[in-house]
Design a protein around this motif. Structure first.
Motif, PDB file in Angstrom:
ATOM      1  N   ASN A  77       9.612 -21.091 -10.921  1.00 19.09           N
ATOM      2  CA  ASN A  77       8.862 -22.665 -10.499  1.00 19.09           C
ATOM      3  C   ASN A  77       7.435 -22.275 -10.268  1.00 19.09           C
ATOM      4  O   ASN A  77       6.747 -22.828  -9.487  1.00 19.09           O
ATOM      5  CB  ASN A  77       9.340 -22.956  -9.230  1.00 19.09           C
ATOM      6  N   ARG A  78       6.839 -21.554 -11.190  1.00 16.51           N
ATOM      7  CA  ARG A  78       5.564 -21.222 -11.340  1.00 16.51           C
ATOM      8  C   ARG A  78       5.007 -20.713 -12.894  1.00 16.51           C
ATOM      9  O   ARG A  78       5.923 -19.736 -13.098  1.00 16.51           O
ATOM     10  CB  ARG A  78       5.155 -20.152 -10.118  1.00 16.51           C
ATOM     11  N   LEU A  79       4.211 -21.317 -13.446  1.00 17.15           N
ATOM     12  CA  LEU A  79       3.709 -20.924 -14.682  1.00 17.15           C
ATOM     13  C   LEU A  79       2.542 -20.291 -14.862  1.00 17.15           C
ATOM     14  O   LEU A  79       2.277 -19.576 -15.746  1.00 17.15           O
ATOM     15  CB  LEU A  79       3.861 -22.086 -15.641  1.00 17.15           C
ATOM     16  N   VAL A  80       1.610 -20.633 -13.946  1.00 19.76           N
ATOM     17  CA  VAL A  80       0.267 -19.928 -13.972  1.00 19.76           C
ATOM     18  C   VAL A  80       0.352 -18.904 -12.725  1.00 19.76           C
ATOM     19  O   VAL A  80       0.392 -19.188 -11.521  1.00 19.76           O
ATOM     20  CB  VAL A  80      -0.836 -21.084 -13.600  1.00 19.76           C
ATOM     21  N   TRP A  81       0.029 -17.756 -13.056  1.00 20.01           N
ATOM     22  CA  TRP A  81       0.045 -16.718 -12.054  1.00 20.01           C
ATOM     23  C   TRP A  81      -1.286 -15.951 -12.297  1.00 20.01           C
ATOM     24  O   TRP A  81      -2.030 -15.747 -13.013  1.00 20.01           O
ATOM     25  CB  TRP A  81       0.975 -15.449 -12.683  1.00 20.01           C
ATOM     26  N   THR A  82      -1.682 -15.546 -10.851  1.00 20.29           N
ATOM     27  CA  THR A  82      -2.877 -14.798 -10.675  1.00 20.29           C
ATOM     28  C   THR A  82      -2.516 -13.432 -11.127  1.00 20.29           C
ATOM     29  O   THR A  82      -1.349 -12.888 -11.260  1.00 20.29           O
ATOM     30  CB  THR A  82      -3.474 -14.676  -9.304  1.00 20.29           C
ATOM     31  N   PRO A  83      -3.522 -12.594 -11.491  1.00 15.59           N
ATOM     32  CA  PRO A  83      -3.548 -11.044 -11.723  1.00 15.59           C
ATOM     33  C   PRO A  83      -2.521 -10.539 -10.474  1.00 15.59           C
ATOM     34  O   PRO A  83      -1.828  -9.604 -10.862  1.00 15.59           O
ATOM     35  CB  PRO A  83      -4.868 -10.512 -11.626  1.00 15.59           C
ATOM     36  N   LYS A  84      -2.994 -10.697  -9.437  1.00 13.35           N
ATOM     37  CA  LYS A  84      -2.151 -10.128  -8.219  1.00 13.35           C
ATOM     38  C   LYS A  84      -0.705 -10.521  -8.171  1.00 13.35           C
ATOM     39  O   LYS A  84       0.077  -9.613  -8.027  1.00 13.35           O
ATOM     40  CB  LYS A  84      -2.883 -10.747  -6.799  1.00 13.35           C
ATOM     41  N   LEU A  85      -0.443 -11.738  -8.484  1.00 13.23           N
ATOM     42  CA  LEU A  85       1.105 -12.216  -8.482  1.00 13.23           C
ATOM     43  C   LEU A  85       1.587 -11.306  -9.908  1.00 13.23           C
ATOM     44  O   LEU A  85       2.721 -10.981  -9.884  1.00 13.23           O
ATOM     45  CB  LEU A  85       1.151 -13.679  -8.732  1.00 13.23           C
ATOM     46  N   VAL A  86       0.836 -11.569 -10.706  1.00 14.90           N
ATOM     47  CA  VAL A  86       1.490 -10.742 -12.183  1.00 14.90           C
ATOM     48  C   VAL A  86       1.936  -9.379 -11.759  1.00 14.90           C
ATOM     49  O   VAL A  86       2.906  -8.578 -12.177  1.00 14.90           O
ATOM     50  CB  VAL A  86       0.528 -10.741 -13.225  1.00 14.90           C
ATOM     51  N   GLN A  87       1.191  -8.809 -11.010  1.00 10.01           N
ATOM     52  CA  GLN A  87       1.495  -7.079 -10.702  1.00 10.01           C
ATOM     53  C   GLN A  87       2.923  -6.949 -10.024  1.00 10.01           C
ATOM     54  O   GLN A  87       3.186  -6.163  -9.961  1.00 10.01           O
ATOM     55  CB  GLN A  87       0.311  -6.501  -9.998  1.00 10.01           C
ATOM     56  N   GLY A  88       3.291  -8.169  -9.238  1.00  9.26           N
ATOM     57  CA  GLY A  88       4.352  -8.175  -8.746  1.00  9.26           C
ATOM     58  C   GLY A  88       5.753  -8.544  -9.159  1.00  9.26           C
ATOM     59  O   GLY A  88       6.882  -8.902  -8.946  1.00  9.26           O
ATOM     60  N   VAL A  89       5.494  -8.963 -10.634  1.00 13.11           N
ATOM     61  CA  VAL A  89       6.453  -9.485 -11.450  1.00 13.11           C
ATOM     62  C   VAL A  89       7.816  -8.489 -11.545  1.00 13.11           C
ATOM     63  O   VAL A  89       7.342  -7.189 -11.873  1.00 13.11           O
ATOM     64  CB  VAL A  89       6.246  -9.853 -12.731  1.00 13.11           C
ATOM     65  N   ARG A  90       8.845  -9.029 -11.073  1.00 13.32           N
ATOM     66  CA  ARG A  90      10.210  -7.970 -11.164  1.00 13.32           C
ATOM     67  C   ARG A  90      11.055  -8.429 -12.259  1.00 13.32           C
ATOM     68  O   ARG A  90      11.152  -9.750 -12.653  1.00 13.32           O
ATOM     69  CB  ARG A  90      10.775  -7.722  -9.874  1.00 13.32           C
ATOM     70  N   ALA A  91      11.923  -7.567 -12.847  1.00 15.38           N
ATOM     71  CA  ALA A  91      12.806  -8.057 -13.625  1.00 15.38           C
ATOM     72  C   ALA A  91      13.937  -8.833 -12.998  1.00 15.38           C
ATOM     73  O   ALA A  91      14.311  -8.798 -11.810  1.00 15.38           O
ATOM     74  CB  ALA A  91      13.925  -6.811 -13.991  1.00 15.38           C
ATOM     75  N   ARG A  92      14.106 -10.039 -13.758  1.00 14.32           N
ATOM     76  CA  ARG A  92      15.214 -11.083 -13.271  1.00 14.32           C
ATOM     77  C   ARG A  92      16.416 -11.213 -14.173  1.00 14.32           C
ATOM     78  O   ARG A  92      16.259 -11.087 -15.279  1.00 14.32           O
ATOM     79  CB  ARG A  92      14.222 -12.419 -13.095  1.00 14.32           C
TER      80      ARG A  92
END
Length: 401
Positions: A342-357
């Motif tokens: 439910n989020r398509l635009v991510w900040t660099p900080k959020l991108v660093q927290g992407v986990r496998a789903r």
């Protein structure tokens, strides 16, 4: 009373059909009562308003049916003629039947697809939780005795119909489990309850047999109405997050504003040539992103998809948001960008927290495309070559498996 009501005021500015439906139901009901008081009035106007309410939301048929039963009862008692009942039924049935026949011929279904997607069956436990949460915020039970006094006044017939509509509709809301977005479903009967409370206060004063008693009861009624206004205004201050999947106004508003900002950002990226104009996307909160991007959109909850809307449910979850597009269907629809968070635009900080789903028990193939300082992050269900063709000359980053 309605102006002071937090939920009524909040949903007056929403982009949904809530207030239009409320307007039609209340206008139809009041016109119907006026036609009973003044037989010279055209008797088909109320029926037509009820028909418009039914075409706006299927629940309009509930209010129309109760009005029809009321008219039938009066006809059987000799207070109204059969011609009046026939005119009411015909004026209601013709537009509704015409639309239903068209809908079935075009869509192959008698009900709107959104109703199929959002009402998979009865869920009384959650519906009672929904009503209980409203009571927690607005304390309406304290004013039920005042509302019941309306049955002792000169307008007891009006009170009886409004109370019957109120009770029947609350029963319906409880049976389907309530709603996801605050007290949106209850807004439609707030005029009914408010009228009963105010009428009850009027009856309380008018029943006094002496001037001193009238003054005392007037003070009591005035204090009760001031308390009613105060509590309906105070109820707007629901603090905290969602309760069993039911979100307060603040949460709904924050989410909508974020999605609107996201949609505008994606639109600007499309116009700069950073994102493709033609893309098949699958989202959950579907309003803003498809509106701004104009991408072909699969709603993962099935609002615009007959297949997803009719999927069986294994278990209950967030009310009206329980169905989800299976992986095989997303592959079949060639979904290039799946909004898994439910989020398509991510900040660099959020991108660093992407986990496998995972989705539907399968690992997601997560990708990202840099757009200035931010990232367009999505999962994809199309082959590598096809994805690269959609983003020519742009680096497509791989997320964690």
């Amino acid at each position: 009373g309605l102006g002071a009501h937090g939920s009524f005021a909040a949903w007056s500015t929403s982009g949904l059909e809530t207030m239009f439906f409320t307007l039609l139901v209340w206008s139809a009901t009041w016109r119907f009562l006026g036609e009973r008081r003044e037989p010279a009035r055209a008797r088909w106007v109320a029926a037509l308003l009820f028909a418009l309410a039914t075409l706006t939301r299927p629940e309009g048929a509930l209010f129309a049916g109760l009005a029809g039963l009321c008219l039938l009862f009066e006809t059987l008692r000799g207070h109204a003629g059969w011609r009046v009942l026939f005119a009411f039924g015909l004026a209601y049935a013709l537009p509704v039947a015409a639309h239903l026949l068209w809908r079935h011929s075009y869509y192959g279904d008698w009900l709107p697809n959104t109703f199929r997607a959002k009402v998979p069956g009865t869920w009384i436990d959650h519906g009672l939780t929904y009503l209980g949460l409203y009571e927690r915020e607005y304390h309406v039970l304290a004013f039920v005795p005042l509302a019941l006094l309306a049955f002792l006044g000169q307008r007891r017939r009006e009170a009886a119909l409004l109370a019957a509509m109120l009770a029947a509709y609350l029963g319906y809301v409880a049976s389907v489990g309530g709603d996801r977005f605050e007290f949106r479903f209850l807004v439609v009967v707030l005029p009914h309850f408010t009228w009963l409370v105010v009428e009850g206060a009027s009856v309380l004063v008018s029943r006094a047999s002496s001037l001193p008693l009238r003054r005392v009861l007037g003070a009591v009624a005035g204090a009760a109405l001031l308390a009613f206004l105060g509590l309906t205004w105070r109820g707007y201050g629901w603090q905290g997050g969602a309760v069993k999947g039911i979100s307060p106004i603040a949460g709904v508003r924050a989410y909508c504003e974020r999605r609107m900002e996201e949609g505008r950002f994606l639109r600007a990226s499309i116009e700069r040539g950073q994102l493709p104009k033609d893309l098949v996307v699958c989202v959950g909160g579907a309003g803003a992103v498809p509106y701004y991007t104009r991408w072909t959109t699969v709603d993962r909850r099935g609002l615009n998809d007959a297949y997803i809307a009719r999927l069986p449910l294994a278990e209950r979850g967030v009310v009206a948001h329980e169905r989800d597009a299976p992986r095989s269907y997303l592959v079949e629809r060639r979904v290039a960008a799946f909004d898994f968070a439910n989020r398509l635009v991510w900040t660099p900080k959020l991108v660093q927290g992407v986990r496998a789903r995972k989705h539907d028990e399968h690992p997601l193939d997560i990708r990202a495309v840099q757009l200035g300082d931010d990232y367009f992050v999505f999962a994809t269900f199309i082959p590598e070559a096809e994805l690269a063709a959609l983003f020519p000359g742009r680096e497509i980053l791989r997320g964690p498996k």
